[in-house]
Structure formats: C-alpha cells, structure tokens
Design an enzyme around this catalytic site. Sequence first.
Site, PDB file in Angstrom:
ATOM      1  N   HIS A   1      12.574  -5.595  10.733  1.00  0.00           N
ATOM      2  CA  HIS A   1      11.791  -6.237  11.787  1.00  0.00           C
ATOM      3  C   HIS A   1      12.678  -7.169  12.610  1.00  0.00           C
ATOM      4  O   HIS A   1      13.301  -8.086  12.072  1.00  0.00           O
ATOM      5  CB  HIS A   1      10.632  -7.028  11.171  1.00  0.00           C
ATOM      6  CG  HIS A   1       9.606  -6.118  10.568  1.00  0.00           C
ATOM      7  ND1 HIS A   1       8.882  -6.450   9.439  1.00  0.00           N
ATOM      8  CD2 HIS A   1       9.193  -4.881  10.944  1.00  0.00           C
ATOM      9  CE1 HIS A   1       8.062  -5.449   9.155  1.00  0.00           C
ATOM     10  NE2 HIS A   1       8.235  -4.482  10.048  1.00  0.00           N
TER      11      HIS A   1
ATOM     12  N   ARG B   1      12.403  -9.623  14.868  1.00  0.00           N
ATOM     13  CA  ARG B   1      12.284 -11.066  15.100  1.00  0.00           C
ATOM     14  C   ARG B   1      12.556 -11.906  13.867  1.00  0.00           C
ATOM     15  O   ARG B   1      12.609 -13.138  13.948  1.00  0.00           O
ATOM     16  CB  ARG B   1      10.889 -11.378  15.621  1.00  0.00           C
ATOM     17  CG  ARG B   1       9.748 -11.048  14.643  1.00  0.00           C
ATOM     18  CD  ARG B   1       8.427 -11.157  15.373  1.00  0.00           C
ATOM     19  NE  ARG B   1       7.277 -10.782  14.552  1.00  0.00           N
ATOM     20  CZ  ARG B   1       6.021 -10.745  15.031  1.00  0.00           C
ATOM     21  NH1 ARG B   1       5.781 -11.071  16.278  1.00  0.00           N
ATOM     22  NH2 ARG B   1       5.034 -10.391  14.253  1.00  0.00           N
TER      23      ARG B   1
ATOM     24  N   ARG C   1       9.195  -7.063  17.240  1.00  0.00           N
ATOM     25  CA  ARG C   1       9.180  -6.746  15.807  1.00  0.00           C
ATOM     26  C   ARG C   1       9.673  -5.327  15.521  1.00  0.00           C
ATOM     27  O   ARG C   1      10.430  -5.097  14.584  1.00  0.00           O
ATOM     28  CB  ARG C   1       7.734  -6.893  15.306  1.00  0.00           C
ATOM     29  CG  ARG C   1       7.441  -6.286  13.945  1.00  0.00           C
ATOM     30  CD  ARG C   1       5.958  -6.479  13.616  1.00  0.00           C
ATOM     31  NE  ARG C   1       5.495  -5.664  12.507  1.00  0.00           N
ATOM     32  CZ  ARG C   1       5.410  -6.086  11.254  1.00  0.00           C
ATOM     33  NH1 ARG C   1       5.775  -7.313  10.929  1.00  0.00           N
ATOM     34  NH2 ARG C   1       4.956  -5.296  10.313  1.00  0.00           N
TER      35      ARG C   1
ATOM     36  N   HIS D   1      12.641  -9.704   4.470  1.00  0.00           N
ATOM     37  CA  HIS D   1      11.817  -9.999   5.660  1.00  0.00           C
ATOM     38  C   HIS D   1      11.618 -11.506   5.752  1.00  0.00           C
ATOM     39  O   HIS D   1      12.019 -12.262   4.881  1.00  0.00           O
ATOM     40  CB  HIS D   1      10.428  -9.348   5.524  1.00  0.00           C
ATOM     41  CG  HIS D   1      10.434  -7.865   5.643  1.00  0.00           C
ATOM     42  ND1 HIS D   1       9.962  -7.217   6.745  1.00  0.00           N
ATOM     43  CD2 HIS D   1      10.865  -6.901   4.782  1.00  0.00           C
ATOM     44  CE1 HIS D   1      10.086  -5.909   6.571  1.00  0.00           C
ATOM     45  NE2 HIS D   1      10.637  -5.688   5.384  1.00  0.00           N
TER      46      HIS D   1
ATOM     47  N   TYR E   1      -1.000  -8.321   1.478  1.00  0.00           N
ATOM     48  CA  TYR E   1      -2.003  -7.453   2.074  1.00  0.00           C
ATOM     49  C   TYR E   1      -1.538  -6.027   1.893  1.00  0.00           C
ATOM     50  O   TYR E   1      -0.374  -5.773   1.649  1.00  0.00           O
ATOM     51  CB  TYR E   1      -2.184  -7.742   3.565  1.00  0.00           C
ATOM     52  CG  TYR E   1      -0.875  -7.809   4.325  1.00  0.00           C
ATOM     53  CD1 TYR E   1      -0.242  -6.657   4.772  1.00  0.00           C
ATOM     54  CD2 TYR E   1      -0.274  -9.034   4.574  1.00  0.00           C
ATOM     55  CE1 TYR E   1       0.954  -6.730   5.450  1.00  0.00           C
ATOM     56  CE2 TYR E   1       0.931  -9.116   5.252  1.00  0.00           C
ATOM     57  CZ  TYR E   1       1.541  -7.958   5.690  1.00  0.00           C
ATOM     58  OH  TYR E   1       2.727  -8.024   6.357  1.00  0.00           O
TER      59      TYR E   1
ATOM     60  N   GLU F   1       9.938 -11.986   1.231  1.00  0.00           N
ATOM     61  CA  GLU F   1       9.619 -12.691   2.466  1.00  0.00           C
ATOM     62  C   GLU F   1      10.301 -14.057   2.385  1.00  0.00           C
ATOM     63  O   GLU F   1       9.975 -14.864   1.513  1.00  0.00           O
ATOM     64  CB  GLU F   1       8.104 -12.880   2.619  1.00  0.00           C
ATOM     65  CG  GLU F   1       7.326 -11.572   2.779  1.00  0.00           C
ATOM     66  CD  GLU F   1       7.329 -11.028   4.201  1.00  0.00           C
ATOM     67  OE1 GLU F   1       7.921 -11.669   5.098  1.00  0.00           O
ATOM     68  OE2 GLU F   1       6.728  -9.956   4.411  1.00  0.00           O
TER      69      GLU F   1
HETATM   70  O1  0X9 Z   1       4.350  -6.224   6.941  1.00  0.00           O
HETATM   71  C1  0X9 Z   1       5.502  -6.060   6.525  1.00  0.00           C
HETATM   72  O2  0X9 Z   1       6.150  -5.058   6.718  1.00  0.00           O
HETATM   73  C2  0X9 Z   1       6.133  -7.169   5.714  1.00  0.00           C
HETATM   74  N1  0X9 Z   1       5.739  -8.436   6.199  1.00  0.00           N
HETATM   75  S1  0X9 Z   1       6.292  -8.956   7.636  1.00  0.00           S
HETATM   76  O3  0X9 Z   1       5.535 -10.117   8.005  1.00  0.00           O
HETATM   77  N2  0X9 Z   1       7.789  -9.409   7.453  1.00  0.00           N
HETATM   78  O4  0X9 Z   1       6.207  -7.907   8.570  1.00  0.00           O
HETATM   79  C3  0X9 Z   1       5.667  -7.056   4.284  1.00  0.00           C
HETATM   80  C4  0X9 Z   1       6.043  -5.775   3.663  1.00  0.00           C
HETATM   81  C5  0X9 Z   1       5.483  -5.667   2.288  1.00  0.00           C
HETATM   82  N3  0X9 Z   1       5.290  -4.325   1.969  1.00  0.00           N
HETATM   83  C6  0X9 Z   1       4.086  -3.736   2.104  1.00  0.00           C
HETATM   84  N4  0X9 Z   1       3.054  -4.452   2.483  1.00  0.00           N
HETATM   85  N5  0X9 Z   1       3.983  -2.472   1.801  1.00  0.00           N
HETATM   86 ZN    ZN Z   2       9.106  -8.060   8.289  1.00  0.00          ZN
END
Ligand code: 0X9
Ligand code: ZN
Length: 768
Positions: A193, A195, A251, A319, A371, A393
């Site tokens: 990602h 940003r 992003r 991330h 989530y 994260e």
């Molecule tokens: O949404 C994402 O890809 C990640 N968070 S972010 O805010 N950096 O974009 C979390 C990824 C965790 N993996 C899954 N949710 N499968």
């Molecule tokens: Zn991310």
Amino acid sequence: MQRRMTTRTAGLFAGFLLWGVHLGGGSSLFAAPPGGEDYRGDLVVRVVPESIRALRTALAVTQDVWSHGASIGRPLDIRVDGRAYAALVAAGLRPEVLIPDLGGLILAERARIAERQAAEAEGGVAGGDAWFEDFRTLAQIEAKLDELAAARPDIATLETIGLSLEGRPIRALRISASDDPDVPQILINGCQHAREWVSPATVMFIATRLLEAPAPDPAISALLAGAEILVVPMVNPDGYQYSWDAVRLWRKNRRNNGNGTFGVDLNRNWDFAWGGPGASSNPASETYRGPAPFSEPESQALRDFYLANPRIVASIDFHSYSQLVLSPWGYTLDPSPDAPLFDLIGDEMAAAIFSSGGANYVSGPIGSTLYIASGSIVDWAYGERGAIAYTIELRDTGEFGFILPPDQILPTAEENLAAFLAFGAAVAKPAAISFPAPPPSVLAAGEPTSFTVKIRALAGQPIEGEAFLRFRVGGAGAFVDAPLSPLGDGLFAATLPAQACGATVEYFVAFGTTAGAVAAPEDAPASTFSALATTTTVVLREDFEVDAGWIVGGAQDTATSGQWVRVDPNGTTAQPEDDTSPDGTLCFVTGNAAPGSPAGAADVDNGITTLTSPLLDASHPDSVLIYDRWYSNNLGAAPNQDSMPIEISGDGGATWTLLELVTENAGAWVTRSFRVADFVAPTASLRVRFVARDLGAGSLVEAGVDEVRIVVVGCPSILGDLDGDGAVGAPDLAILLGQWGGPGSGDLDGDGEVGAGDLAILLGAWEK
Ligand code: 0X9
Ligand code: ZN
C-alpha cells in the site's frame, strides 16, 4: 462508558442521508481524493457506529476510510471535510478528532522533506541511522538497496523479481549467510500500500541491521546461520512514487481501470478466497480487488518469487497503521488449523516489541482482531504455501495515522526488528510444537491424563514413529517414551499414565523430522514440564442457578447503569450469550440488554459496580478458589482503558487483597484458580468480589462471573507416614524410634508420649 447515538428527530436524520447521497452516496466511498493533493479543510476522525444506520451515515459522508474495518461497534477512522464532520456531529456519531488539520499536516510533511532533501543535496545523503530519520524517496530506497548489496557481496545479492505496471523494477535482496543449502527461507515485504510509508522504511531498516549491525548481535548471527532472508521492501513502486509526487494518500497500484478510475488494491488481488468479503468489485474503491486474481504485475511478481523459493517457511507483510500483529485467516472468522501456533508466535512478537521499547501491539487472528478481507497475501501464503504468515500493522494507533512524524520511524523500525528476530527464532526450525491448551500442571491421582499437542513441520518432514511424550516420575532417572497418537491435522493426543497421589511427573514432547529433532520445552530434557498428581475434593460449587446470597452494590459503587445482575445473559459482541454451567443458564453479568442489542447497550457506565460473595468456607489449608470470568473491554470508542480487580478477603470483608487485575479484554470466559493461602489465611469467612469499572471515557466494559468453586487439593494423609513421602516404611519407623518416650509427630494415638501403642499403629500401616 460507551458512546451511543443520541436520539435525533427523523427529519434531521433524513436530511443527512440526503446530503450524503448528494455528495455522491455509495460511489464516493473509498474514492480517490478529489482535486489531487488538496486536503485543505480535511480532518481525520474516529467514530464508533453503533448501528447499521450509523455505519452507513459514516461511510456515506467520507471520501476515504483510513481503517478499513467498517463494522458495528468497532472504531472507524475516516477522512472528512468540514461539512461531513458537522454531519457526523449532527447525526449523533460523536466523531473524535484524530487529525484536526490534515492539509496542514501533509503540507508540513512535504516542506520538511523538501528542506531535508535540499540540505542533503549539498551535504550528501545521510548514512547510518540518519537515513531513517525521515522518509525516503523511491530513488533513495533503490540506491540504498544497491549500497547494501555492494557492501556485503559475501552474503547479499539483489535480484529483480518483476516489473510494475509502469515498468519500475520490483527488487528482492537475498541474505544468505549459511553454507547449508537446505536452510529454511523467511520472506519479508513492504509497501503493498503506497501511502503506508513507514512500511518500506521498516523493512529497509531490518535489512540494514541484518547486513550492517553496528555491533555483533548474537540474535542476528543465529538467525543468519539458520535461515536465508528474502527482503522485498517495495512491492508497489508506482503507487509509492505517486504518493510522493501527486496524491499523498494513494493506496493502490496505478492500474488504469478504464472507467476514469485508477488502481487495484494489491492486498485484495491474491488468489486465495479472491472476491470474498472485505474486498470490492468497484474499481473506484480503495479496496478494489482487480478484474481477476493476480491481474496485477506487482502481486504476480511477489507470488512468482514466493513460488521460486520453495524453502520459504514463513513471511511477514508490513503495513500501517494500528499496531497489530495479525495472523490468518483474513477471509473468515473461522480459526485456522494452526491457531495455537499463530497465537504463540504472534504473542512472542508482540512481547518482543513491548520489551524493546514499550510500544503496545495487539496480536491475534485478522478476522477477529481487525476485519475480514479476502484475497490478501497472508491467506495465500498460509493457505496456498503452508507458510507461517503474518501481517504487521506498524505505528501509530491513529494520532497521525499515515502521516507519521519522522521521529517515529526509528522506534517503529527498532521494535519491529525485535519482532522479526523473535519471529525468525520461532520459525527457522525443523518443526514447531504448540499446545491448544496449556500442558497440565496438575494430574488427577490414579487416572491417566491426556492432552493435545499441535505439531507443524517447518524446515523438516515428519519421520513416522518419532513423535513421543517422554516422562519420568520424580526428578531423576531415565525418561520413558509414550508414543503420541495422531488425531489428524497435525494434532496428537499425549497421555500420561495414572500416578499415585503426591507423585511429581516431569515430561516433554519430542518430535523427529528429516531436518532434525525438536522438543517442547525447546531445551528439553534440560527443562521439562512438570505436574503434580493429586486429588481434588469440591467443597463448594456456586453455579448461580439459585440465589445463594451474593451481594450487588457496596460503598464504592458509582455506576449509573450496567450493575451486576443474575440472569440468563443475552449475548452481544461484548457480553456472553451463555453461562458456563453444564446444566443451567444463569450467571452474573454487568447489565443485561434486550436480545439483539448493540454491544454498548447495558454495559457498565460512569463508575464501579461490585459483586460480593456470601461467606465461603475455605478453612482447609489447601483450599483453592476457582471461578469462570468474562471480561470485555476491547470495543467502544476508546478500547482497553479499563481493568477489573478481583479481590478476596479472609476476614469476612473487612480487608481486601487483590487476587488478579483482569486486563485481558477478549470477551471470553476464562477459568482461573488461586490457592487461597497464597493471598489470605484460609478461613471459613472468605469472601471474593468482582469489581467491574468504567473509568475511561468512551470505553465499553462488560463482565460476567459463573461457576465459583472452592476445592481442596492434596493427598489424604496416611497415619504413620511421618516423612510425608506417601507411604509408611523404614524412614517413618526411624523417626518414631528417635522420639521414643517423648512427645512428637510419632505420637499417633495422641496419648502425649511416643510408645508401644504408636509403634503398633505404624506397623499396622506398614508399606501402605
Ligand atoms: O487492509 C489491508 O490490506 C491491511 N490493512 S491496511 O490498513 N494497511 O490496508 C490489513 C491486511 C490484513 N489482512 C487481511 N485482512 N486479510
Ligand atoms: Zn496496508
């Protein structure tokens, strides 16, 4: 206290919805910021939607979700303009302002970086740790990769693993210091990602320390001796460049979707549960999954590199932000088959981070911690490749979010180097042994005890017939092997045979693989688990099915709602649906809302509510107090701010001693047991109390209590067993004869003098 949506007039509320639709409604969700770089007047706020309607309102007014976990009862960080902010306030969502002036913050970041780059253009680019004192351009990251490889040709090589859409190289640094061609490989990557600038910075820092540690570091040497490390700091170079040049909060990658929108979310583009929940089919969305799995050259490149290195046993995808250590699954709430191992290693990483500098990272499976999101690298790496895969994260928890101040880069990087080293030590092994429930420390005397072992092969392949429980009774002698019985899915049953009351068993688990043997505890037999065989007599059991005189309230109580109540609970995400008694339905919980209520309904508000037991008989010196308790404090606007003291009194309630301060906040029934004598003198006037508190503003607190027991643990004493070894024999006779004619423990008939009557009793009990 939990924030609730206050009642508004229907007309006012409908007005906002209209306004939201006017703004662009659903299609404005996750859309690129209009006007490119112009964030003037924008704020970042946190809301905790308590209903679908509140959630819709929040999503309708925002152009950009910062924390993608949009679910009821969970904090949601969104970027809004002034009008949207006013709408949230008016709709009763009580937005908490995280960043009051996002435009100003981003302009200041640009100015600072420009100034530093100008100074460096004259004085030369900073080396050493100074390189990490600010964020670095793509060109600087690429140059540093070249430098690192050039400085350590003995162990480092650079390869291009693919090209981005716009033709930029995606590069991997291979750090290979072992002569053994079979060492396991560990992959770390950053910047799927764009940003999340601290992600490539952290990965670059880890690579730098592995190659250029300022001082010899035994943990690094050990890791490099036992594993090859593959580092891909920049998976999304086009997006990163765009985030620097044009839109700071970009992003996705830079795919032209052909309909006027750009970008595919690379972490929704992996071919595992692709297209499932938590990913969007809308090209305008910030979580757009792409037209097909692996449609993007960037995710393809990393996949191909993963597949080309079949010895990869584990990986971490970095991330930001939220300070989380996340394990599969991401696409479902179901626990993964390796949940005990993921929990163990995740907790080790969070602990390593905490010890390295005190930052708090929460570890857990993605679905329940963050989530649900489908098509992400962790699920592919684990589900498709069997790798021990995590997403971390990084900092912060929302104060600055993606616009992290530069003085947090080094601390973030240092603490995640510590996490990575803990990770490496845990995964660069032939196999990993973990336990779904802690291995037993108490055995029921006279009965065999079984427990479950989870074994996962890593660098080695299991060798048939080499899975053992090894045990011995007492602290010496040879260990006896008991084969583990396979239960499937890497699970095994281990069984300790029946033991006499009072016996101590030392044991460990041993497992043979083609890459060597492993044991748990790791350094067994030097250290072992140990368990005491004993009998347990239940003196008292309170299942709360009838009123036994438990007291709600007390001098210290201040809560205005959510007081303790004995009920069949109505479950919410914070409160249990069921009690823990095998037969029965009632327990104590803090407030009971109507079925189907949101988590914040009937939680503890504005202070303290106390549940106190009646007098309990714990007069036996070996009394143990056991209870099941529930505690939830991880939801609401300001989670994790409260704790629940559980206290006991040996004098009927005059004075209290802390038994435990409950801070685990998962919202689950947990059984705890305490030896009463470790806290207060065992008496018949014992009381225990549970003090549920809502002290932090905005923090949601729910607690429960069930199955309070007092048991006596110990071995029935044998008359004549003067040395307490569990049998009557020669050593006891020697003690008795030594006391002949006088008083002493050998006075078994209690006539005041050790003599013939006592000798007769002892001989009558001989060898029992
Ligand atoms: O949404 C994402 O890809 C990640 N968070 S972010 O805010 N950096 O974009 C979390 C990824 C965790 N993996 C899954 N949710 N499968
Ligand atoms: Zn991310």
